[in-house]
Motif scaffolding. Structure first.
Motif, mmCIF file in Angstrom:
data_model
loop_
_atom_site.group_PDB
_atom_site.id
_atom_site.type_symbol
_atom_site.label_atom_id
_atom_site.label_comp_id
_atom_site.label_asym_id
_atom_site.label_seq_id
_atom_site.Cartn_x
_atom_site.Cartn_y
_atom_site.Cartn_z
ATOM 1 N N GLY B 95 -19.274 1.471 8.675
ATOM 2 C CA GLY B 95 -19.194 2.159 7.398
ATOM 3 C C GLY B 95 -19.192 1.162 6.256
ATOM 4 N N GLY B 96 -18.486 1.536 5.202
ATOM 5 C CA GLY B 96 -18.439 0.636 4.052
ATOM 6 C C GLY B 96 -17.729 1.321 2.898
ATOM 7 N N TRP B 97 -17.785 0.670 1.740
ATOM 8 C CA TRP B 97 -17.056 1.152 0.567
ATOM 9 C C TRP B 97 -17.917 2.164 -0.171
ATOM 10 C CZ3 TRP B 97 -13.987 -3.385 -2.100
ATOM 11 C CH2 TRP B 97 -13.223 -4.042 -1.126
ATOM 12 N N VAL B 98 -17.981 3.353 0.377
ATOM 13 C CA VAL B 98 -18.956 4.339 -0.058
ATOM 14 C C VAL B 98 -18.460 5.739 0.332
ATOM 15 C CG1 VAL B 98 -20.262 4.162 2.120
ATOM 16 C CG2 VAL B 98 -21.452 4.759 -0.010
ATOM 17 N N GLU B 99 -18.993 6.760 -0.330
ATOM 18 C CA GLU B 99 -18.516 8.122 -0.054
ATOM 19 C C GLU B 99 -19.163 8.785 1.157
ATOM 20 O OE1 GLU B 99 -16.999 10.182 -4.073
ATOM 21 O OE2 GLU B 99 -19.160 9.726 -4.081
ATOM 22 N N GLY B 306 -8.658 7.015 -3.761
ATOM 23 C CA GLY B 306 -9.900 6.943 -4.540
ATOM 24 C C GLY B 306 -10.666 5.658 -4.301
ATOM 25 N N LEU B 307 -11.991 5.796 -4.168
ATOM 26 C CA LEU B 307 -12.852 4.654 -3.866
ATOM 27 C C LEU B 307 -12.693 3.533 -4.891
ATOM 28 C CD1 LEU B 307 -15.096 3.565 -2.022
ATOM 29 C CD2 LEU B 307 -16.763 4.821 -3.419
ATOM 30 N N GLY B 308 -12.501 3.913 -6.141
ATOM 31 C CA GLY B 308 -12.373 2.915 -7.203
ATOM 32 C C GLY B 308 -11.157 2.014 -7.067
ATOM 33 N N LEU B 313 -6.930 -3.036 -4.026
ATOM 34 C CA LEU B 313 -6.223 -3.126 -2.741
ATOM 35 C C LEU B 313 -6.712 -4.348 -1.945
ATOM 36 C CD1 LEU B 313 -4.046 -1.701 -1.058
ATOM 37 C CD2 LEU B 313 -5.877 -0.341 0.012
ATOM 38 N N MET B 314 -8.000 -4.637 -2.059
ATOM 39 C CA MET B 314 -8.521 -5.840 -1.378
ATOM 40 C C MET B 314 -7.888 -7.105 -1.961
ATOM 41 S SD MET B 314 -10.289 -7.488 0.851
ATOM 42 C CE MET B 314 -11.407 -6.378 1.716
ATOM 43 N N GLN B 315 -7.741 -7.134 -3.272
ATOM 44 C CA GLN B 315 -7.100 -8.301 -3.902
ATOM 45 C C GLN B 315 -5.679 -8.482 -3.376
ATOM 46 O OE1 GLN B 315 -7.411 -8.659 -8.199
ATOM 47 N NE2 GLN B 315 -5.591 -9.956 -8.316
ATOM 48 N N LYS B 316 -4.984 -7.354 -3.251
ATOM 49 C CA LYS B 316 -3.627 -7.382 -2.710
ATOM 50 C C LYS B 316 -3.645 -7.922 -1.265
ATOM 51 C CE LYS B 316 0.106 -3.921 -2.769
ATOM 52 N NZ LYS B 316 0.378 -2.469 -2.834
ATOM 53 N N LEU B 317 -4.600 -7.448 -0.500
ATOM 54 C CA LEU B 317 -4.684 -7.819 0.918
ATOM 55 C C LEU B 317 -4.954 -9.312 1.093
ATOM 56 C CD1 LEU B 317 -4.899 -7.058 3.966
ATOM 57 C CD2 LEU B 317 -7.318 -6.541 3.548
ATOM 58 N N VAL B 327 -5.387 1.067 3.513
ATOM 59 C CA VAL B 327 -6.297 2.189 3.698
ATOM 60 C C VAL B 327 -6.620 2.784 2.335
ATOM 61 C CG1 VAL B 327 -6.567 4.507 4.686
ATOM 62 C CG2 VAL B 327 -5.328 2.744 5.952
ATOM 63 N N VAL B 328 -7.887 3.043 2.107
ATOM 64 C CA VAL B 328 -8.293 3.767 0.903
ATOM 65 C C VAL B 328 -8.634 5.201 1.307
ATOM 66 C CG1 VAL B 328 -9.916 3.867 -1.027
ATOM 67 C CG2 VAL B 328 -9.230 1.636 -0.087
ATOM 68 N N ALA B 329 -7.904 6.140 0.757
ATOM 69 C CA ALA B 329 -8.177 7.556 1.033
ATOM 70 C C ALA B 329 -9.143 8.078 -0.028
ATOM 71 C CB ALA B 329 -6.874 8.353 1.005
ATOM 72 N N LEU B 330 -10.170 8.784 0.424
ATOM 73 C CA LEU B 330 -11.151 9.299 -0.541
ATOM 74 C C LEU B 330 -10.899 10.793 -0.776
ATOM 75 C CD1 LEU B 330 -12.423 6.561 -0.086
ATOM 76 C CD2 LEU B 330 -14.654 7.691 0.086
#
Lengths: 330, 330
Positions: B95-99, B306-308, B313-317, B327-330
């Motif tokens: 997958g990826g960072w996408v809807e 939210g995807l945005g 969150l990646m910076q935090k990680l 986890v990013v919930a969409l």
């Protein structure tokens, strides 16, 4: 009796002139043990290491406690043990550079010389052979189709490891050694498929010719640089035996390896210390002695005659100038 | 549909402002595949690594081919596959960072959400869980009486590894993590016997209290310094899983370890790459899902909505400031 002792504490690897041949009173036979006339002394790299880095290197040993350690094979001349009688041949890891040793039952094994020469127990059927067998059969579990690489391949551990790997089904056995004479020995006498001469320019590129798909097992006797080379040529899931660090025994910098390739290749790396396998002397000899008898496993000796020659042979060994297993015959 | 892309090539670890949220045409359902509405995106350290060191870091990805990789779980919204129908839930590593993602049959597994929440497949029943399970059960083969140490213990791999080790019979499970909050999570929620806080002075000495005889298994997620610490506390014959080198993902110097302790401890060191175990998704989930359902394995989420929010969150990680599975919930 005669014994070789260190003249002084060593701060670097031993040279022949660091030793003295001295007269000592012979030991007496211990209760529940034997007195053994030493026939062969095994010289091994770890002893060179101990002499200047281990406990012995820290204080100048006096003659009375200055026994230089070493494996020996010899003949029982007096026994107060049920395990062996006078005339029996024995092997011990607790001998030394001396003509007569006193051993308790737990310090020796009785060996069979009907089908193999006694000196074999200093090499291929002794500690170097056990080391090779343990790594190849007990840890790496070499089997049909393996592509086996070993360095210090002209030495007794490397040379025996490659030959045992072949007996276990390895389809390709490749050695690494220094110099034409050693490489010829590895190829012609030990029967490896190839031996790469690390003193020749471009030797690293030769591995791809003999192992185009990479290696599946690597047996490391030398140190970090060789290990890095081997890691870079591993097939996925390769097994690596870390046995010796001969290149670092006389080097103050500890040896390190890259972690990334171990993960990338999903390698299994196994540390080997031979004394873990001292309870398997018999299983090892039962497996390997028939191969020695039938000539499928050969080992070359670099032999000196007389206890007084041990220091010069040790100097040769720690400088990698020996060809084959270093044995002093008494 | 919306997608997150990189604004520019990265020369260091990603920050939130390096990303853009853009509009993209949605993909169409492939022949023999499915179209999936993404519900959860898993953020993992290796992605942070790829963004500036891997193939993606080498050229600035254009929007059309700039899919930032990642595992996802979602719901099938259109199917041209026999493997899943509309309404089924699936997990994919592609997958990826996408809807919305288009997946072929080999790119997804159908997952069961009767007894576990869908988001579990981003963590404890997803790639981090498989990584933990593979190392603990398939490589280290943790069993009764083991003394298990794992670092990055508050994270989804480390936290799950320790809990699986417990289910496999480990008598002592010890974590290493940074900060009071993470250590409390590891001890109170994951149920480890102890969690050493490497930000506290004297934390290394604490290990001896909880593992006075040393450890038998170490699971390495961080890098060379932690590994050296673990090696120095191993029992003989310890098993070491080399899984991650998070501390080195953003460091130009390659990680190295001392060879001597591996030999001295006769350790077995196993490199782990999770995709070797992608053919065992089902065996893994069959083993671990019941423990999740019964509450014997818990995992904490650091969730954004939210995807945005994915870039922040990646910076935090990548700075180790997350607590639990990102986890990013969409």
């Amino acid at each position: 009796m005669q014994q070789v002792v260190l003249k002084h504490t060593l701060s670097e690897k031993p040279k022949a002139e660091d030793f003295d041949l001295v007269q000592m009173p012979a030991p007496t036979c211990p209760e529940g043990g034997v007195l053994v006339q030493v026939k062969y002394i095994s010289l091994d790299p770890y002893v060179g290491h101990l002499l200047h880095k281990g406990h012995m290197g820290q204080t100048a040993p006096e003659p009375a406690r200055g026994l230089i350690p070493g494996a020996v094979v010899g003949e029982v001349i007096e026994s107060r043990s049920d395990k062996a009688g006078a005339g029996d041949h024995v092997h011990s890891m607790d001998g030394g550079w001396v003509e007569v040793v006193a051993l308790t039952d737990s310090q020796f094994t009785v060996v069979d010389t009907d089908s193999v020469p006694l000196s074999a127990y200093a090499g291929v059927l002794g500690m170097p052979g056990l080391t090779a067998w343990a790594g190849v059969t007990q840890l790496a579990r070499v089997t049909d189709g393996d592509v086996f690489l070993v360095d210090a391949a002209a030495g007794p551990v490397g040379g025996t490891a490659g030959q045992i790997a072949r007996q276990c089904g390895a389809k390709t056995v490749i050695g690494i050694a220094g110099g034409t004479e050693k490489c010829r020995l590895v190829e012609k006498v030990y029967g490896f498929d190839a031996c790469l001469d690390y003193r020749e320019a471009g030797w690293r590129e030769q591995l791809g010719i003999h192992a185009p798909d990479g290696i599946t097992v690597h047996y490391e006797n030398v140190g970090a640089d060789m290990l890095a080379f081997a890691l870079s040529h591993m097939q996925p899931y390769a097994r690596v035996i870390l046995c010796g660090l001969a290149a670092h025994y006389h080097d103050p910098e500890p040896a390190r390896i890259l972690i990334g390739p171990i993960i990338g290749k999903r390698a299994s790396v196994h540390g080997l210390v031979v004394y873990d396998f001292y309870d398997r002397w018999q299983a090892f000899r039962d497996a390997v002695a028939p191969w020695v008898t039938s000539g499928r496993i050969t080992i070359c000796e670099d032999r000196s005659q007389g206890l007084g020659e041990a220091p010069a042979l040790m100097q040769k060994l720690v400088n990698g100038r020996n060809v084959g297993k270093c044995v002093v015959a008494l």
